[in-house]
Design a protein around this motif. Structure first.
Motif, PDB file in Angstrom:
ATOM      1  N   ARG A   6     -12.913  -1.417   3.729  1.00  0.00           N
ATOM      2  CA  ARG A   6     -13.837  -2.532   3.574  1.00  0.00           C
ATOM      3  C   ARG A   6     -13.575  -3.543   4.695  1.00  0.00           C
ATOM      4  O   ARG A   6     -12.458  -3.654   5.195  1.00  0.00           O
ATOM      5  CB  ARG A   6     -13.667  -3.185   2.210  1.00  0.00           C
ATOM      6  CG  ARG A   6     -14.149  -2.273   1.100  1.00  0.00           C
ATOM      7  CD  ARG A   6     -14.320  -3.014  -0.174  1.00  0.00           C
ATOM      8  NE  ARG A   6     -14.735  -2.104  -1.240  1.00  0.00           N
ATOM      9  CZ  ARG A   6     -14.658  -2.391  -2.512  1.00  0.00           C
ATOM     10  NH1 ARG A   6     -14.188  -3.562  -2.909  1.00  0.00           N
ATOM     11  NH2 ARG A   6     -15.054  -1.521  -3.416  1.00  0.00           N
ATOM     12  N   TYR A  57      -9.206  -1.081  -9.716  1.00  0.00           N
ATOM     13  CA  TYR A  57      -8.365  -1.591  -8.631  1.00  0.00           C
ATOM     14  C   TYR A  57      -6.904  -1.234  -8.860  1.00  0.00           C
ATOM     15  O   TYR A  57      -6.394  -1.318  -9.972  1.00  0.00           O
ATOM     16  CB  TYR A  57      -8.519  -3.107  -8.486  1.00  0.00           C
ATOM     17  CG  TYR A  57      -9.859  -3.500  -7.927  1.00  0.00           C
ATOM     18  CD1 TYR A  57     -10.089  -3.510  -6.564  1.00  0.00           C
ATOM     19  CD2 TYR A  57     -10.902  -3.828  -8.775  1.00  0.00           C
ATOM     20  CE1 TYR A  57     -11.333  -3.853  -6.049  1.00  0.00           C
ATOM     21  CE2 TYR A  57     -12.148  -4.166  -8.272  1.00  0.00           C
ATOM     22  CZ  TYR A  57     -12.349  -4.181  -6.909  1.00  0.00           C
ATOM     23  OH  TYR A  57     -13.578  -4.508  -6.406  1.00  0.00           O
ATOM     24  N   TYR A  71      -9.619   0.232  -4.294  1.00  0.00           N
ATOM     25  CA  TYR A  71     -10.481   0.573  -5.414  1.00  0.00           C
ATOM     26  C   TYR A  71     -10.602   2.087  -5.432  1.00  0.00           C
ATOM     27  O   TYR A  71     -10.904   2.699  -4.417  1.00  0.00           O
ATOM     28  CB  TYR A  71     -11.865  -0.065  -5.242  1.00  0.00           C
ATOM     29  CG  TYR A  71     -12.781   0.226  -6.390  1.00  0.00           C
ATOM     30  CD1 TYR A  71     -12.671  -0.482  -7.578  1.00  0.00           C
ATOM     31  CD2 TYR A  71     -13.755   1.220  -6.296  1.00  0.00           C
ATOM     32  CE1 TYR A  71     -13.514  -0.214  -8.646  1.00  0.00           C
ATOM     33  CE2 TYR A  71     -14.595   1.486  -7.357  1.00  0.00           C
ATOM     34  CZ  TYR A  71     -14.471   0.777  -8.532  1.00  0.00           C
ATOM     35  OH  TYR A  71     -15.280   1.050  -9.588  1.00  0.00           O
ATOM     36  N   VAL A  80      -9.163  -2.299   0.143  1.00  0.00           N
ATOM     37  CA  VAL A  80      -9.796  -3.597  -0.025  1.00  0.00           C
ATOM     38  C   VAL A  80      -9.067  -4.707   0.727  1.00  0.00           C
ATOM     39  O   VAL A  80      -9.679  -5.494   1.425  1.00  0.00           O
ATOM     40  CB  VAL A  80      -9.899  -3.961  -1.522  1.00  0.00           C
ATOM     41  CG1 VAL A  80     -10.506  -5.332  -1.721  1.00  0.00           C
ATOM     42  CG2 VAL A  80     -10.697  -2.899  -2.265  1.00  0.00           C
TER      43      VAL A  80
END
Length: 95
Positions: A6, A57, A71, A80
């Motif tokens: 991400r 998570y 995640y 993340v």
């Protein structure tokens, strides 16, 4: 298994790498170990300290100071964030 980074993780990792290349290298090794174990469906090394947070998570330890949050749902793992305990606590409080 699919792994994705991400934007939040990439930004934090770049900052970590600038501040401490050694800690960034430890984080990279923890990512590789975790990805290898998840793909091969074998237990993680105890030193990674896998912990379930909330929802899908999870958290692993990259060194004494830093943690990595990801995640995990079925065959998708999204990295993340990477940060210290305080950053992880702030993230959890926003879930």
């Amino acid at each position: 298994m699919t792994f994705e980074f991400r934007p939040s993780f990439l930004r934090l990792y770049r900052n970590l790498k600038r501040r401490s290349p050694q800690r960034a290298a430890q984080a990279r090794l923890a990512l590789q170990d975790t990805a290898d174990c998840l793909e091969q469906r074998k237990p993680l090394p105890v030193g990674l300290g896998l912990s379930k947070l909330q929802g899908g998570y999870w958290e692993i330890r990259s060194n004494l100071a830093d943690r990595i949050v990801f995640y995990w749902k079925q065959d998708l793992v999204s990295w993340v964030l990477v940060g210290d305990h305080d950053e992880i606590k702030r993230f959890i409080s926003r879930l």
